[in-house]
Design a protein around this motif. Sequence first.
Motif, PDB file in Angstrom:
ATOM      1  N   MET A  35      69.734  30.339  52.559  1.00 53.41           N
ATOM      2  CA  MET A  35      69.543  28.954  52.968  1.00 53.41           C
ATOM      3  C   MET A  35      68.290  28.367  52.313  1.00 53.41           C
ATOM      4  N   PHE A  36      67.224  29.163  52.215  1.00 46.16           N
ATOM      5  CA  PHE A  36      66.001  28.686  51.572  1.00 46.16           C
ATOM      6  C   PHE A  36      66.245  28.407  50.091  1.00 46.16           C
ATOM      7  N   ALA A  37      66.990  29.264  49.420  1.00 43.07           N
ATOM      8  CA  ALA A  37      67.291  29.060  48.006  1.00 43.07           C
ATOM      9  C   ALA A  37      68.105  27.786  47.802  1.00 43.07           C
ATOM     10  N   ALA A  38      69.074  27.540  48.670  1.00 40.96           N
ATOM     11  CA  ALA A  38      69.886  26.321  48.550  1.00 40.96           C
ATOM     12  C   ALA A  38      69.040  25.080  48.806  1.00 40.96           C
ATOM     13  N   SER A  42      68.137  22.163  46.040  1.00 40.92           N
ATOM     14  CA  SER A  42      68.447  20.772  46.344  1.00 40.92           C
ATOM     15  C   SER A  42      67.219  19.880  46.164  1.00 40.92           C
ATOM     16  N   LEU A  43      66.077  20.354  46.653  1.00 38.26           N
ATOM     17  CA  LEU A  43      64.858  19.562  46.509  1.00 38.26           C
ATOM     18  C   LEU A  43      64.444  19.431  45.046  1.00 38.26           C
ATOM     19  N   ILE A  44      64.545  20.502  44.295  1.00 42.11           N
ATOM     20  CA  ILE A  44      64.168  20.451  42.875  1.00 42.11           C
ATOM     21  C   ILE A  44      65.074  19.479  42.118  1.00 42.11           C
ATOM     22  N   ARG A  49      65.643  14.082  39.530  1.00 41.15           N
ATOM     23  CA  ARG A  49      66.420  12.852  39.343  1.00 41.15           C
ATOM     24  C   ARG A  49      65.619  11.616  39.738  1.00 41.15           C
ATOM     25  N   VAL A  50      64.717  11.736  40.720  1.00 37.80           N
ATOM     26  CA  VAL A  50      63.923  10.602  41.151  1.00 37.80           C
ATOM     27  C   VAL A  50      62.922  10.213  40.083  1.00 37.80           C
ATOM     28  N   SER A  51      62.405  11.194  39.349  1.00 37.82           N
ATOM     29  CA  SER A  51      61.375  10.903  38.354  1.00 37.82           C
ATOM     30  C   SER A  51      61.927  10.174  37.136  1.00 37.82           C
TER      31      SER A  51
END
Length: 52
Positions: A35-38, A42-44, A49-51
């Motif tokens: 779950m932490f890896a997913a 997702s955050l990365i 994409r935001v940058s």
Amino acid sequence: MPLTHFLGLIALVIVAAGLTLWLAFYTGLPMVALMFAALAASLILTWTRVSR
């Protein structure tokens, strides 16, 4: 995209997800680590994409 390609893509995603879960359970990887890896992936992806 033709319907057959779309359905094939969905099928490959489902197979890849199933294979990932099977491999994680087979190797004894804790569910919290998966779950932490997913979440980290997702955050990365969101931050890259935001940058743009």
